[in-house]
Design a protein around this motif. Structure first.
Motif, short mmCIF file in Angstrom:
data_model
loop_
_atom_site.label_atom_id
_atom_site.label_comp_id
_atom_site.label_asym_id
_atom_site.label_seq_id
_atom_site.Cartn_x
_atom_site.Cartn_y
_atom_site.Cartn_z
N UNK A 1 0.84 -1.20 0.00
CA UNK A 1 0.00 0.00 0.00
C UNK A 1 0.88 1.25 0.00
N UNK A 2 0.60 2.15 -0.90
CA UNK A 2 1.30 3.43 -0.88
C UNK A 2 0.61 4.37 0.10
N UNK A 3 1.35 5.35 0.53
CA UNK A 3 0.85 6.33 1.50
C UNK A 3 0.86 7.69 0.83
N UNK A 4 -0.33 8.28 0.68
CA UNK A 4 -0.46 9.50 -0.10
C UNK A 4 -1.13 10.60 0.72
N UNK A 5 -0.52 11.76 0.71
CA UNK A 5 -1.10 12.94 1.33
C UNK A 5 -1.91 13.71 0.31
N UNK A 6 -3.01 14.30 0.76
CA UNK A 6 -3.89 15.08 -0.11
C UNK A 6 -3.97 16.50 0.42
N UNK A 7 -3.51 17.45 -0.37
CA UNK A 7 -3.57 18.85 0.05
C UNK A 7 -4.43 19.61 -0.95
N UNK A 8 -5.67 19.85 -0.55
CA UNK A 8 -6.59 20.59 -1.40
C UNK A 8 -6.62 22.05 -1.03
N UNK A 9 -7.09 22.86 -1.94
CA UNK A 9 -7.20 24.28 -1.64
C UNK A 9 -7.39 25.09 -2.91
N UNK A 20 5.11 23.93 3.33
CA UNK A 20 5.62 23.43 4.60
C UNK A 20 4.70 22.36 5.17
N UNK A 21 3.39 22.57 5.11
CA UNK A 21 2.45 21.56 5.60
C UNK A 21 2.64 20.25 4.84
N UNK A 22 2.80 20.34 3.53
CA UNK A 22 2.98 19.13 2.72
C UNK A 22 4.27 18.40 3.07
N UNK A 23 5.35 19.13 3.24
CA UNK A 23 6.64 18.50 3.53
C UNK A 23 6.68 17.94 4.94
N UNK A 99 -3.91 2.73 -2.17
CA UNK A 99 -3.28 3.77 -1.36
C UNK A 99 -4.06 4.02 -0.08
N UNK A 100 -3.32 4.40 0.96
CA UNK A 100 -3.91 4.96 2.16
C UNK A 100 -3.80 6.47 2.03
N UNK A 101 -4.90 7.18 2.33
CA UNK A 101 -4.94 8.62 2.16
C UNK A 101 -4.91 9.35 3.50
N UNK A 102 -4.17 10.46 3.51
CA UNK A 102 -4.22 11.43 4.61
C UNK A 102 -4.59 12.78 4.03
N UNK A 103 -5.65 13.38 4.53
CA UNK A 103 -6.03 14.73 4.14
C UNK A 103 -5.28 15.71 5.02
N UNK A 104 -4.50 16.59 4.43
CA UNK A 104 -3.65 17.52 5.18
C UNK A 104 -4.41 18.83 5.41
N UNK A 105 -4.59 19.18 6.68
CA UNK A 105 -5.34 20.39 7.01
C UNK A 105 -4.71 21.08 8.22
N UNK A 106 -5.11 22.32 8.43
CA UNK A 106 -4.68 23.05 9.61
C UNK A 106 -5.67 22.88 10.74
N UNK A 107 -5.27 23.28 11.93
CA UNK A 107 -6.13 23.14 13.09
C UNK A 107 -7.44 23.90 12.97
N UNK A 128 -6.92 12.18 8.79
CA UNK A 128 -6.62 13.60 8.77
C UNK A 128 -5.24 13.83 9.39
N UNK A 129 -4.38 14.50 8.66
CA UNK A 129 -3.10 14.94 9.19
C UNK A 129 -3.22 16.42 9.50
N UNK A 130 -3.10 16.77 10.77
CA UNK A 130 -3.47 18.13 11.20
C UNK A 130 -2.27 18.84 11.83
N UNK A 131 -1.99 20.03 11.33
CA UNK A 131 -0.98 20.90 11.93
C UNK A 131 -1.73 21.99 12.70
#
Length: 199
Positions: A1-9, A20-23, A99-107, A128-131
């Motif tokens: 399984x691949x691990x993929x981040x999703x950064x929408x906007x 920076x959030x993506x990295x 793939x396993x998905x992580x949605x990248x978002x802010x607090x 959800x991957x949250x900064x």
């Protein structure tokens, strides 16, 4: 399984905060890649004029060109409205079935998740991957009541925050200033050459 981040906007424009959030997520969660997903017609930003899709796609391409782990994905731009995250995820699942998905978002986005379209269904499709950001306090009890299962669906990222907003950048440029140090140089040059956000 691949691990993929999703950064929408909207990415109007893309800036160092997005990158920076993506990295940070890529490193901490050991993601194979991060998809940058410019939204075609954001449902929550109907009150202002959005820069044309071709300009925003080109700016994202310029912003991520130096990172081989970052990928521009036009799935959302190429589909019909409404452009919501919960309806985008099944399309991405078709493209990345293993793939396993992580949605990248802010607090702040996590705090406002109950106002999103079908948030409970959303967290059934991805993590959800949250900064967290200063001032975005989360009442976990209320959030769990509004979106059952949210507490176990979140991975908190541990890193510094960058308080840069696209809104502030547009206003800065509109007032006649250059957005140096707020976004990649290539993006700043593109904004200048195409007279984007000019007053």
């Amino acid at each position: 399984m691949s691990r993929i981040g999703l950064l929408g906007g909207t990415f109007d424009p893309p800036h160092w905060g997005h990158l920076w959030l993506a990295e940070l997520a890529r490193v901490e969660l050991e993601l194979d890649k991060v998809l940058f997903l410019p939204v075609g017609n954001p449902v929550h930003k109907q009150r202002r004029v959005i820069t044309a899709v071709p300009h925003r796609l080109h700016m994202v391409s310029l912003a991520i060109q130096d990172n081989p782990h970052f990928v521009l994905d036009t799935t959302d731009c190429n589909r019909s409205a409404p452009h919501t995250t919960v309806t985008l995820l099944p399309l991405l699942r078709q493209a990345y079935p293993n793939a396993d998905f992580w949605l990248l978002i802010g607090g702040d986005s996590l705090r406002d998740l109950p106002t999103w379209v079908e948030p409970t269904r959303l967290i059934q499709q991805c993590r959800l991957a949250v900064l967290m950001r200063p001032g975005a306090e989360i009442d976990w009890q209320d959030l769990e009541t509004a979106v059952p299962g949210i507490e176990t669906a979140v991975d908190l990222l541990d890193g510094p925050t960058l308080s840069i907003s696209a809104t502030a950048i547009r206003r800065w440029v509109q007032n006649g200033f250059e957005p140096t140090y707020l976004l990649p140089t290539a993006v700043a040059k593109y904004i200048q050459q195409n007279h984007l956000y000019a007053g």
